[in-house]
Design a protein around this motif. Structure first.
Motif, mmCIF file in Angstrom:
data_model
loop_
_atom_site.group_PDB
_atom_site.id
_atom_site.type_symbol
_atom_site.label_atom_id
_atom_site.label_comp_id
_atom_site.label_asym_id
_atom_site.label_seq_id
_atom_site.Cartn_x
_atom_site.Cartn_y
_atom_site.Cartn_z
ATOM 1 N N GLY A 13 0.804 -1.205 0.000
ATOM 2 C CA GLY A 13 0.000 0.000 0.000
ATOM 3 C C GLY A 13 0.841 1.261 0.000
ATOM 4 O O GLY A 13 2.044 1.242 -0.281
ATOM 5 N N MET A 14 0.216 2.360 0.356
ATOM 6 C CA MET A 14 0.866 3.669 0.352
ATOM 7 C C MET A 14 1.782 3.816 1.575
ATOM 8 O O MET A 14 1.530 3.255 2.632
ATOM 9 C CB MET A 14 -0.219 4.751 0.385
ATOM 10 N N GLY A 15 2.863 4.573 1.406
ATOM 11 C CA GLY A 15 3.719 4.887 2.542
ATOM 12 C C GLY A 15 4.862 3.926 2.774
ATOM 13 O O GLY A 15 5.581 4.037 3.770
ATOM 14 N N TYR A 16 5.057 2.980 1.876
ATOM 15 C CA TYR A 16 6.143 2.007 2.037
ATOM 16 C C TYR A 16 6.519 1.472 0.670
ATOM 17 O O TYR A 16 5.785 1.645 -0.301
ATOM 18 C CB TYR A 16 5.697 0.858 2.953
ATOM 19 N N ARG A 17 7.660 0.799 0.611
ATOM 20 C CA ARG A 17 8.110 0.158 -0.621
ATOM 21 C C ARG A 17 8.500 -1.284 -0.321
ATOM 22 O O ARG A 17 8.653 -1.658 0.842
ATOM 23 C CB ARG A 17 9.316 0.902 -1.214
ATOM 24 N N ASP A 18 8.669 -2.079 -1.366
ATOM 25 C CA ASP A 18 9.115 -3.466 -1.189
ATOM 26 C C ASP A 18 10.637 -3.491 -1.051
ATOM 27 O O ASP A 18 11.363 -3.586 -2.035
ATOM 28 C CB ASP A 18 8.688 -4.320 -2.393
ATOM 29 N N TYR A 19 11.102 -3.361 0.171
ATOM 30 C CA TYR A 19 12.532 -3.432 0.426
ATOM 31 C C TYR A 19 12.945 -4.882 0.662
ATOM 32 O O TYR A 19 12.236 -5.644 1.321
ATOM 33 C CB TYR A 19 12.905 -2.599 1.659
ATOM 34 N N LYS A 20 14.103 -5.267 0.136
ATOM 35 C CA LYS A 20 14.555 -6.649 0.260
ATOM 36 C C LYS A 20 14.889 -7.020 1.702
ATOM 37 O O LYS A 20 14.651 -8.141 2.140
ATOM 38 C CB LYS A 20 15.766 -6.891 -0.639
ATOM 39 N N LEU A 21 15.458 -6.076 2.457
ATOM 40 C CA LEU A 21 15.892 -6.385 3.813
ATOM 41 C C LEU A 21 14.771 -6.267 4.837
ATOM 42 O O LEU A 21 14.768 -6.970 5.841
ATOM 43 C CB LEU A 21 17.057 -5.463 4.206
ATOM 44 N N ILE A 22 13.828 -5.369 4.586
ATOM 45 C CA ILE A 22 12.710 -5.184 5.525
ATOM 46 C C ILE A 22 11.409 -5.351 4.752
ATOM 47 O O ILE A 22 10.935 -4.430 4.103
ATOM 48 C CB ILE A 22 12.754 -3.789 6.179
ATOM 49 N N SER A 23 10.845 -6.522 4.842
ATOM 50 C CA SER A 23 9.650 -6.833 4.070
ATOM 51 C C SER A 23 8.430 -6.085 4.588
ATOM 52 O O SER A 23 8.211 -5.993 5.801
ATOM 53 C CB SER A 23 9.367 -8.340 4.104
ATOM 54 N N TYR A 24 7.649 -5.560 3.682
ATOM 55 C CA TYR A 24 6.360 -4.925 4.025
ATOM 56 C C TYR A 24 5.420 -5.939 4.656
ATOM 57 O O TYR A 24 4.599 -5.596 5.493
ATOM 58 C CB TYR A 24 5.752 -4.377 2.730
ATOM 59 N N TRP A 25 5.574 -7.212 4.271
ATOM 60 C CA TRP A 25 4.611 -8.250 4.614
ATOM 61 C C TRP A 25 5.016 -9.140 5.780
ATOM 62 O O TRP A 25 4.297 -10.081 6.105
ATOM 63 C CB TRP A 25 4.319 -9.106 3.386
ATOM 64 N N GLY A 26 6.134 -8.857 6.430
ATOM 65 C CA GLY A 26 6.531 -9.631 7.601
ATOM 66 C C GLY A 26 6.613 -11.123 7.352
ATOM 67 O O GLY A 26 7.223 -11.591 6.395
ATOM 68 N N ARG A 27 5.942 -11.885 8.223
ATOM 69 C CA ARG A 27 5.967 -13.361 8.139
ATOM 70 C C ARG A 27 4.975 -13.919 7.116
ATOM 71 O O ARG A 27 4.971 -15.124 6.832
ATOM 72 C CB ARG A 27 5.637 -13.960 9.509
ATOM 73 N N ILE A 28 4.121 -13.058 6.575
ATOM 74 C CA ILE A 28 2.986 -13.503 5.762
ATOM 75 C C ILE A 28 3.383 -14.319 4.525
ATOM 76 O O ILE A 28 2.775 -15.370 4.270
ATOM 77 C CB ILE A 28 2.105 -12.301 5.361
ATOM 78 N N PRO A 29 4.377 -13.902 3.731
ATOM 79 C CA PRO A 29 4.719 -14.693 2.544
ATOM 80 C C PRO A 29 5.050 -16.151 2.840
ATOM 81 O O PRO A 29 4.800 -17.038 2.020
ATOM 82 C CB PRO A 29 5.935 -13.947 1.977
ATOM 83 N N ARG A 30 5.583 -16.411 4.051
ATOM 84 C CA ARG A 30 5.937 -17.788 4.406
ATOM 85 C C ARG A 30 4.724 -18.712 4.457
ATOM 86 O O ARG A 30 4.849 -19.927 4.271
ATOM 87 C CB ARG A 30 6.666 -17.815 5.749
ATOM 88 N N VAL A 31 3.553 -18.130 4.752
ATOM 89 C CA VAL A 31 2.323 -18.931 4.768
ATOM 90 C C VAL A 31 2.151 -19.639 3.430
ATOM 91 O O VAL A 31 1.725 -20.791 3.360
ATOM 92 C CB VAL A 31 1.094 -18.042 5.072
ATOM 93 N N PHE A 32 2.526 -18.953 2.357
ATOM 94 C CA PHE A 32 2.378 -19.483 1.002
ATOM 95 C C PHE A 32 3.624 -20.248 0.556
ATOM 96 O O PHE A 32 3.521 -21.317 -0.041
ATOM 97 C CB PHE A 32 2.053 -18.342 0.039
ATOM 98 N N GLU A 33 4.790 -19.708 0.865
ATOM 99 C CA GLU A 33 6.037 -20.341 0.437
ATOM 100 C C GLU A 33 6.202 -21.728 1.040
ATOM 101 O O GLU A 33 6.663 -22.659 0.370
ATOM 102 C CB GLU A 33 7.230 -19.457 0.823
ATOM 103 N N GLU A 34 5.821 -21.879 2.305
ATOM 104 C CA GLU A 34 5.955 -23.175 2.966
ATOM 105 C C GLU A 34 5.016 -24.230 2.395
ATOM 106 O O GLU A 34 5.176 -25.421 2.653
ATOM 107 C CB GLU A 34 5.733 -23.021 4.473
ATOM 108 N N LYS A 35 4.033 -23.780 1.621
ATOM 109 C CA LYS A 35 3.116 -24.702 0.957
ATOM 110 C C LYS A 35 3.483 -24.885 -0.518
ATOM 111 O O LYS A 35 2.714 -25.448 -1.298
ATOM 112 C CB LYS A 35 1.685 -24.189 1.096
ATOM 113 N N GLY A 36 4.644 -24.370 -0.880
ATOM 114 C CA GLY A 36 5.134 -24.558 -2.244
ATOM 115 C C GLY A 36 4.634 -23.568 -3.260
ATOM 116 O O GLY A 36 4.758 -23.796 -4.472
ATOM 117 N N VAL A 37 4.082 -22.438 -2.807
ATOM 118 C CA VAL A 37 3.548 -21.434 -3.724
ATOM 119 C C VAL A 37 4.630 -20.389 -4.038
ATOM 120 O O VAL A 37 5.175 -19.768 -3.122
ATOM 121 C CB VAL A 37 2.324 -20.724 -3.118
ATOM 122 N N PRO A 38 4.945 -20.157 -5.299
ATOM 123 C CA PRO A 38 5.898 -19.097 -5.650
ATOM 124 C C PRO A 38 5.317 -17.729 -5.281
ATOM 125 O O PRO A 38 4.152 -17.448 -5.552
ATOM 126 C CB PRO A 38 6.054 -19.238 -7.170
#
Length: 269
Positions: A13-38
């Motif tokens: 959303g507004m007010g942030y960017r997708d930084y490689k070192l500090i993720s906007y999404w915290g732990r959330i992407p792992r919910v999908f990655e751990e299930k094999g979702v790219p």
């Protein structure tokens, strides 16, 4: 193990960017990655207008489709990111490449609070936008346009946007809304929560549930404890569960994203 048919694109959303070192999404992407979702990210400007970011997202969709060979993508977007994605889908014709758009507290219907703020003298609002743009240019934005974004959040502009960019019949749209239980649920959202509460009612620190309803509305979520869920909590800003307390409500934001995953899996997306 069953997994989603299509990759997931996260759009901030507004007010942030997708930084490689500090993720906007915290732990959330792992919910999908751990299930094999790219998992992929939007990398759009933080404070560019909807049209500029929408074009970027449209190009990003094409890049990911080409890279993965996937037929379609699932998009999960927070706040203004949902509007950027709707523009890419409906205005730029990317509906045939998107299976679903899940929006998290996106101001689809505008904000009455912003309506009032935009009644301040125009030069003051434009000056605030100019100062904000200067900050985000330093942080990496190429085309920030905060004043135009402020305008887009009014109920009048939202109505025009919704009438012009209708949902693509090939895309499944679902939306989620959240509320804080009190102004001290999140110190970062304390003051805006009070303001929006006075003007519009219960909110997540920025938006009311009525502003966020779009497509298949999944309902209003809050926490099991005393905090509730803020606009920052929705993207796991603190990188930890809200409470160990069980009961009626959400004790960890990951529970919501597990639900999103289950819904998309059931739909064979």
């Amino acid at each position: 193990m069953d997994s989603l048919k299509y990759p997931v694109l996260f759009v901030h959303g507004m007010g942030y960017r997708d930084y490689k070192l500090i993720s906007y999404w915290g732990r959330i992407p792992r919910v999908f990655e751990e299930k094999g979702v790219p998992v992929y990210y939007g990398y759009q400007d933080s404070n560019a207008d909807i049209e500029t970011n929408g074009l970027h997202i449209a190009n990003r969709i094409d890049e990911i489709i080409k890279e993965t060979g996937a037929e379609k993508l699932n998009i999960i977007a927070h706040s203004k990111g949902g509007l950027d994605c709707r523009y890419a889908i409906s205005a730029l014709g990317k509906g045939d490449r998107i299976a679903s758009l899940t929006t998290i507290s996106t101001p689809h219907n505008g904000s009455k609070t912003v309506d009032l703020l935009m009644k301040f003298p125009k030069f003051l609002v434009k000056f605030a936008g100019f100062c904000t743009d200067c900050v985000f240019r330093v942080l990496g934005d190429k085309k920030p346009n905060s004043y135009r974004v402020f305008q887009a959040f009014t109920t009048k502009e939202a109505k025009i946007f919704n009438e012009k960019y209708v949902n693509d019949e090939n895309v499944y749209y679902q939306s989620y809304a959240f509320v804080m239980k009190n102004a001290f649920s999140d110190i970062f959202m304390c003051i805006p929560n009070i303001a929006v509460s006075i003007i519009e009612g219960k909110n997540d620190g920025l938006l009311t549930p009525d502003a966020a309803k779009w497509g298949d509305f999944k309902g209003i979520y809050t926490g099991t404890g005393r905090r509730g869920i803020s606009h920052c909590d929705e993207v796991d800003m603190r990188r930890r569960r809200f409470t160990k307390k069980k009961g009626d409500g959400v004790s960890d934001i990951l529970e919501v994203y597990e639900e999103i995953y289950a819904t998309l899996l059931k739909l064979n997306y």
